[in-house]
Motif scaffolding. Sequence first.
Motif, PDB file in Angstrom:
ATOM      1  N   PHE A  24     -21.783  56.014  26.057  1.00  0.00           N
ATOM      2  CA  PHE A  24     -22.446  55.443  24.895  1.00  0.00           C
ATOM      3  C   PHE A  24     -22.927  56.563  23.978  1.00  0.00           C
ATOM      4  CE2 PHE A  24     -23.265  51.852  27.879  1.00  0.00           C
ATOM      5  CZ  PHE A  24     -22.778  50.820  27.105  1.00  0.00           C
ATOM      6  N   VAL A  25     -22.888  56.324  22.680  1.00  0.00           N
ATOM      7  CA  VAL A  25     -23.494  57.230  21.713  1.00  0.00           C
ATOM      8  C   VAL A  25     -24.329  56.403  20.745  1.00  0.00           C
ATOM      9  CG1 VAL A  25     -21.664  58.966  21.845  1.00  0.00           C
ATOM     10  CG2 VAL A  25     -21.515  57.137  20.127  1.00  0.00           C
ATOM     11  N   PHE A  41     -23.093  52.558  20.618  1.00  0.00           N
ATOM     12  CA  PHE A  41     -21.642  52.389  20.525  1.00  0.00           C
ATOM     13  C   PHE A  41     -20.958  52.873  21.797  1.00  0.00           C
ATOM     14  CE2 PHE A  41     -17.426  53.966  19.130  1.00  0.00           C
ATOM     15  CZ  PHE A  41     -16.947  52.831  18.472  1.00  0.00           C
ATOM     16  N   ASN A  42     -19.997  52.099  22.280  1.00  0.00           N
ATOM     17  CA  ASN A  42     -19.172  52.503  23.420  1.00  0.00           C
ATOM     18  C   ASN A  42     -18.034  53.376  22.893  1.00  0.00           C
ATOM     19  OD1 ASN A  42     -17.412  52.822  25.554  1.00  0.00           O
ATOM     20  ND2 ASN A  42     -17.315  50.647  26.097  1.00  0.00           N
ATOM     21  N   LYS A 100     -16.964  48.973  20.668  1.00  0.00           N
ATOM     22  CA  LYS A 100     -17.898  47.929  20.233  1.00  0.00           C
ATOM     23  C   LYS A 100     -19.331  48.448  20.321  1.00  0.00           C
ATOM     24  CE  LYS A 100     -14.597  44.958  19.586  1.00  0.00           C
ATOM     25  NZ  LYS A 100     -14.202  44.557  18.213  1.00  0.00           N
ATOM     26  N   SER A 101     -20.236  47.728  19.650  1.00  0.00           N
ATOM     27  CA  SER A 101     -21.623  48.172  19.532  1.00  0.00           C
ATOM     28  C   SER A 101     -22.604  47.138  20.064  1.00  0.00           C
ATOM     29  CB  SER A 101     -21.982  48.446  18.060  1.00  0.00           C
ATOM     30  OG  SER A 101     -21.079  49.333  17.471  1.00  0.00           O
ATOM     31  N   ARG A 114     -11.989  52.391  17.137  1.00  0.00           N
ATOM     32  CA  ARG A 114     -12.704  53.505  16.531  1.00  0.00           C
ATOM     33  C   ARG A 114     -13.151  54.507  17.590  1.00  0.00           C
ATOM     34  NH1 ARG A 114     -17.853  51.460  13.946  1.00  0.00           N
ATOM     35  NH2 ARG A 114     -17.722  49.930  15.641  1.00  0.00           N
ATOM     36  N   VAL A 115     -13.041  55.772  17.264  1.00  0.00           N
ATOM     37  CA  VAL A 115     -13.614  56.842  18.072  1.00  0.00           C
ATOM     38  C   VAL A 115     -14.532  57.625  17.145  1.00  0.00           C
ATOM     39  CG1 VAL A 115     -13.190  58.884  19.478  1.00  0.00           C
ATOM     40  CG2 VAL A 115     -11.570  56.962  19.527  1.00  0.00           C
TER      41      VAL A 115
END
Length: 428
Positions: free
Chosen positions: A126-127, A153-154, A210-211, A380-381
Motif C-alpha cells: 500500500f502507498v 492505494f494498492n 484500487k484505493s 495504474r502503477v
Amino acid sequence: MTFRKYIVALISVVAASSCSDDATELSVMNNVDTSGIIINADITGIQYQSITLKFVNLSSNEVTEADYFGSFDLVGGIYDVEVTAVASINTLNYTFFGKTSSVVITNAKPQFAVSVYARNVSSPDFVIEEIFFTGTLYPTGSQYNGDNYIKIFNNTDHTLYADGLGIVESKFTSTQKYDYTPDIRQDTMAVQALYVIPGGGTDYPVEPGKSLIICDIGIDHKVTNANSFDLSMADFEWYDVSTVASVTDIDGEGVSNLDKWYCYTASIFSFHNRGFKSYAIVRIPSEVSKQQYLNDFYYSYTYGVVTDYGVLQHSNYAYKMPNAWIVDGVNCSVESNRTWDILPANIDAGWTHCGEVDGDKNRYFKSVRRKLLTTIDGRRVLQDTNNSSDDFNTECIPSLIEEQHTAINAQGDCAQTITIDGVTKVDD
C-alpha cells in the motif's frame, strides 16, 4: 540545537565577518574538508565505493553537489544536506541514503553527522495516494471543517488486505525543530493520533490498482456547505466521542468507523490544515494488542525553547511508532517555514506541500497526489521512490472534487477535468 540557535550562530558569524575588509571572500569556503562530516550507516562492515553530498542552501535554494572524497567550494549558510552512498557488503552492492536538516556551515571544516540507510527494497505494498488536509471554504469565504480525507492505494499486482492498517499523524511539526530528549527520531516516529482499520485479516480486500478512501466525516458535505463534496461513499471514517460539550463529532451513516487507538485531543481530530505534519500508514504486528501498545509505547520527552530570558524547559508526551512498522510515510510543510523533515530519509527523503507560506489563502481546495509512474494492462502503477519531493504533485485539485465536479474555490466554480494524479488527464 534549535533552529533559532542556528540562526543566532549564523548571524554572529556574519556580523563578525562584516568587520573584515574581506567579508565577501570569507563567505566562500574553498577546499572544504569533509573529515568532520560523519556518515553513520545502519549496517556494519560496509566499504564505501562512493559518497555524494548534496547541499541545499535554505536561504537561496542554491544546490551544491560534491564528492565526499574530493575537493569542492561552498558558500557559508544554513543547509539541508543529503547523502547518497554506494557501498559493498560481502561482494554485494547497496545504495544508502540519508539526510539532515538545518545544518549551519560557517567554516571550511564543518562538523556534523548524517545517518544513512539502505534504500527500501521491499516488495510493493500500500502507498499513500492522496492527502486532502486543507479543507474547503463556505461561499462566505470562511473555513469549513470535516471534509478531510486520505486515499490508500494498492500499488501491487495482487490483492492486499487492509485489515489492521493504521493511519497516524506526527506529534512534531516540520516548522519547529527542538532537541528532544530522549531522541528517538532515527528509528521511531512520535505520533499524536492512531486510527486502525478493523477486521480479522481478510475482511477488507483491496484489488490491484484500487484505493480506499478514509475520511474525517462520512457524509454528503454539500448539504451543509455548497462548496464541499460527498463523502458518504467513503470506505472508513475516524469518529471521536468528544468529551467537550461544545464540540461534537458526526457519525456518518453507512461509513464504517476506524478503531481509535489513541488521539491527543479530547474533542475531535482533523488533519493539520496548513500542512505542518507528517502522515504514515502503518502495520502493527498482530501480536501487539491495543492495550499493549498503549502500555509499552508511551513516549515522554523534554526539550528546551530559547527565549529572551534564557532556555525554558518543556515536557510533553506522544506515542512511539517504530519505523519498521511504517508501510509508507509522507512529510508535509511549507517552504517559508520549514526547518526539518520529521520522518527519516529511509521513510521519506523529501516533502510535499499545499501553499507556499504559513496560512496561505490559496491552499484551500487543494491536495497532494502521488504521480502516475506507468500503466500495466490498464492497471495504474504509482511512483514510489521514498521521496515525496519527487513522488507527489503539489497543490492539485482533489480527486473527489474532480470526479464529482464540485467547487474548486469559494466562488463555487466547478472542476471540469478529471485526472489520474492531479496532472495527467484521464483521456491521456
